[in-house]
Write an enzyme that holds these catalytic residues in place. Sequence first.
Site, PDB file in Angstrom:
ATOM      1  N   SER A 162       3.764  -6.294   2.486  1.00  0.00           N
ATOM      2  CA  SER A 162       2.585  -6.559   3.380  1.00  0.00           C
ATOM      3  C   SER A 162       1.480  -6.974   2.539  1.00  0.00           C
ATOM      4  O   SER A 162       1.459  -8.396   2.198  1.00  0.00           O
ATOM      5  CB  SER A 162       2.195  -5.226   3.847  1.00  0.00           C
ATOM      6  N   LEU A 163       0.699  -6.339   1.973  1.00  0.00           N
ATOM      7  CA  LEU A 163      -0.281  -6.881   1.033  1.00  0.00           C
ATOM      8  C   LEU A 163       0.220  -7.504  -0.177  1.00  0.00           C
ATOM      9  O   LEU A 163      -0.502  -8.369  -0.875  1.00  0.00           O
ATOM     10  CB  LEU A 163      -1.415  -5.804   0.357  1.00  0.00           C
ATOM     11  N   GLN A 190       0.808  -1.191  -0.129  1.00  0.00           N
ATOM     12  CA  GLN A 190       0.111  -0.009  -0.249  1.00  0.00           C
ATOM     13  C   GLN A 190       0.917   1.508  -0.211  1.00  0.00           C
ATOM     14  O   GLN A 190       1.906   1.559   0.681  1.00  0.00           O
ATOM     15  CB  GLN A 190      -0.801  -0.157   1.221  1.00  0.00           C
TER      16      GLN A 190
END
Length: 310
Positions: free
Chosen positions: A93-94, A10
């Site tokens: 992360s994502l 993100q």
Amino acid sequence: MSIAFVFPGQGAQTIGMGRDLAEAYLEARAVFQEVDDALGEKLSDLIWEGDIETLTLTQNAQPALMATSMAAMAALKSEGIEVGKAAYVAGHSLGEYSALCAAGSLSLADTARLLRIRGKAMQAAVPVGEGAMAAILGLGIEETGKLAEAAAEGEVCQVANENDPSQNVLSGHKAAVERAVAMAKDAGAKRALLLPVSAPFHCPLMGPAAEEMARALGEVTFNDPAVPLVANVTAEAVTDAAKIRDLLVEQVTGRVRWRSSVEWMAAQGVTEAWEIGAGKALSGMIRRIEKSLATRSIGTPDEVKAAKEV
């Protein structure tokens, strides 16, 4: 030459990302269509023609960035470059979900739905205004950890992202993170700034989101990845689908050990990292972590074609 495929997290989102890929490659357009179908809405319209504030909402940014990365992967595949060209996959992360989708551990539709659930759950875990995140520049990981501990004063304040040797991110209760920012200069930091995020990601305050993700991840089919995943929370390779599922739950509240992950891959002989999808943020981090690693961004048709020549 040993290559790692890495996938952004993100913050890399921009209006229009992936549109040129969809126009140049039918396979890339099909990725966006499948994500739209999986979510039951035209996320692609928001990505290409929407406003950045709406796109940046966690529940939108997460599947949108994954879709853009998978469109780039589809374009690479159409040019004869399979995920097996990489020795490892990894994501920030994502981006870890993008990596797993690329490696065949998760289907595209399941990945889109999981990231929509993840985005909503992470946003809902902490009421707006109660949490915060801050970037600490110019301090090593040990010093940043000590700063967080000193600022906590009984509240949550801990290292959420270990990005590169001079950049770490804190997450926790708003007052505690603000104390850390105020104390950072005296602790030796060059700069400390609160981040424009809507929730305190990757800290224990995300416990409710971890529970929600455990339920959601338990309802989808996982396959062993075709290429080993270097996991955020362990900074080591994993190939067992059941273990990966557990690590994805742990990742919600755990630290993103990006610096350690890059160092581990370099120690295994990786010489080049291909950043697949939107932006070039990971490439910058990688060069600051391991100057010996070459980087390549792959998010446009021209960059896809250039990769074909490697």
